[in-house]
Scaffold this active site. Structure first.
Site, PDB file in Angstrom:
ATOM      1  N   TYR A 283       0.879  -1.176   0.000  1.00  0.00           N
ATOM      2  CA  TYR A 283       0.000   0.000   0.000  1.00  0.00           C
ATOM      3  C   TYR A 283       0.913   1.221   0.000  1.00  0.00           C
ATOM      4  O   TYR A 283       1.473   1.597   1.020  1.00  0.00           O
ATOM      5  CB  TYR A 283      -0.905   0.002   1.227  1.00  0.00           C
ATOM      6  N   TYR A 375     -10.809  -2.502   5.575  1.00  0.00           N
ATOM      7  CA  TYR A 375     -10.310  -1.217   6.037  1.00  0.00           C
ATOM      8  C   TYR A 375     -10.412  -1.073   7.561  1.00  0.00           C
ATOM      9  O   TYR A 375      -9.774  -0.224   8.150  1.00  0.00           O
ATOM     10  CB  TYR A 375     -11.099  -0.072   5.394  1.00  0.00           C
TER      11      TYR A 375
END
Length: 433
Positions: A283, A375
């Site tokens: 990420y 998330y």
């Protein structure tokens, strides 16, 4: 201007270069039109009359014979020509055009009376031109992404859903971008191992930090989520094929950024099978301070979107912002039942406040399957987007009142680019535009 001044300016400009804004194929077309040979561009007298189709702008079928209105690469639209099927040597482009043509015909109010005669109305022609230009824009973006790639896996881009082109105000990057106020210190020590797996010296790099080697002999992660991964760095004696160099070698699978068909914007799917515990991607984004993240978070709240990812492995000091700078992970959607798991990884920087965020497969993933991660992941010591998603919950009173769909394991389900206008309170209400 005096000769002396010209010479002085030339000396200062020696070695300077400016990137050409004209594409390689456009330069080739310009040379062919001017009948100029060029070794660097592979333009010779024998291929002066070679032309490349950029896109097909119109179509007509009369008495069973097909004709295509072609936009030629490197030539203005005023020089488009009608060509019979036999003149076009571009099977892939024709296959894609057939799909676009079927969609255009379905849009027409007046359908063709027979299969031997087809003529498109102005609205359908406009759609084909838009679709052709969109495909070219996505192809250029795909080429740009892969041109800078340093890893094995290729990134493809596909949109068979709407006319959305490449994302605006977004720069694809291959490594973290360090923001103002952030200092990254490179590791000064490395391991002395010749074989880090079979004959580690003092526990190799993980041993120096009181941890064990994170990978199996086939490169699969074997430590549980929440435990850090210490890879070999640039100071180590081992080579690039060391089994303890997994994340730093980048994406190993072909992936596709695709437009989802259920209102979630962009998503990412794998084009290859992925084994459980395999590294998939990092990420990436801009590393900023928590203070800067708070400021940006307020701005993102007003838009109902955030890509802020807290690096809170030991303390909440830094955040990764992937809104404007990022890689393929920018487009990965949320799921309550994800197939990717977050890990903290340390390579050339050993500051525990600045771990790299790596995504590994938590199960076997089939080719063609969409990649997702949670998330709101609550694993101990795992970085997460939770705080920023909670901020997004406060964006409107309607969103603030919603407690999530009945029976939802997450309580709510949104993505980093959440839009209240798109919310239908479904379990997989995701949007990644």
């Amino acid at each position: 201007m005096s000769l002396a001044l010209e010479i002085k300016m030339a000396q200062h400009l020696k070695g300077c270069s400016v990137a050409c804004k004209v594409s390689w194929t456009d330069l080739q077309a310009l040379c062919r039109r001017a009948r100029v040979t060029c070794v660097e561009l592979a333009v010779t007298k024998s291929n002066f009359n070679d032309y490349e189709v950029e896109y097909i702008a119109d179509y007509i079928k009369t008495n069973g014979k097909e004709y295509f209105f072609v936009k030629w690469k490197g030539y203005p639209e005023s020089e488009n020509t009608w060509e019979p099927r036999k003149n076009l040597k571009c099977p892939k482009l024709l296959r894609l055009f057939k799909s676009d043509l079927d969609a255009a015909i379905r849009r027409q109010k007046k359908r063709p009376r027979t299969e031997d005669t087809v003529e498109l109305d102005q609205k359908s022609v406009g759609y084909l031109v838009q679709k052709g230009k969109q495909r070219q824009a996505l192809w250029r973006w795909e080429t740009q992404i892969n041109k800078s790639n340093r890893h094995k896996g290729r990134i493809y881009v596909q949109n068979e859903v709407d006319l959305e082109g490449p994302p605006r105000d977004f720069t694809y990057i291959e490594d973290y971008r360090v923001g103002e106020g952030v200092q990254v210190t490179t590791a000064a020590l490395g391991c002395e191992c010749k074989d880090c797996y079979n004959h580690p010296v003092a526990g190799c790099c993980p041993g120096l930090s009181q941890h064990r080697l994170a990978y199996t002999d086939t490169g699969l992660v074997r430590v549980r989520p929440g435990q850090p991964i210490y890879e070999c760095n640039s100071c180590c004696r081992c080579g690039p094929d060391c089994i303890n160099r997994i994340v730093q070698n980048g994406i190993q699978y072909d992936l596709c950024i695709f437009r989802t068909g259920n209102g979630r914007g962009w998503g990412v799917r794998t084009l290859e099978r992925i084994k459980r515990n395999s590294f998939v991607m990092e990420y990436l984004g801009e590393i900023i301070t928590t203070e800067e993240a708070e400021k940006r978070g307020e701005a993102y709240d007003s838009q109902g979107a955030t890509y802020l990812f807290d690096l809170d492995y030991v303390e909440d000091v830094f955040t990764v912002d992937a809104a404007f700078y990022g890689n393929v992970s920018h487009f990965v959607n949320h799921s309550c039942e994800p197939n990717l798991q977050v890990y903290n990884v340390f390579i050339d920087n050993l500051d525990e406040r600045l771990p790299r965020i790596a995504l590994f497969a938590n199960r076997y993933i089939k080719a063609g399957e969409e990649l997702t991660f949670d998330y709101k992941m609550q694993t101990s010591s795992a970085p997460q987007l939770t705080r920023w998603m909670q901020r997004a919950q406060r964006w409107t009173s309607a969103w603030r009142r919603w407690k999530g769909p009945p029976g939802s394991a997450c309580g709510w389900s949104a993505s980093v680019a959440w839009s209240p206008a798109a919310s239908t309170c479904s379990r997989r209400n995701q949007r990644n535009g």
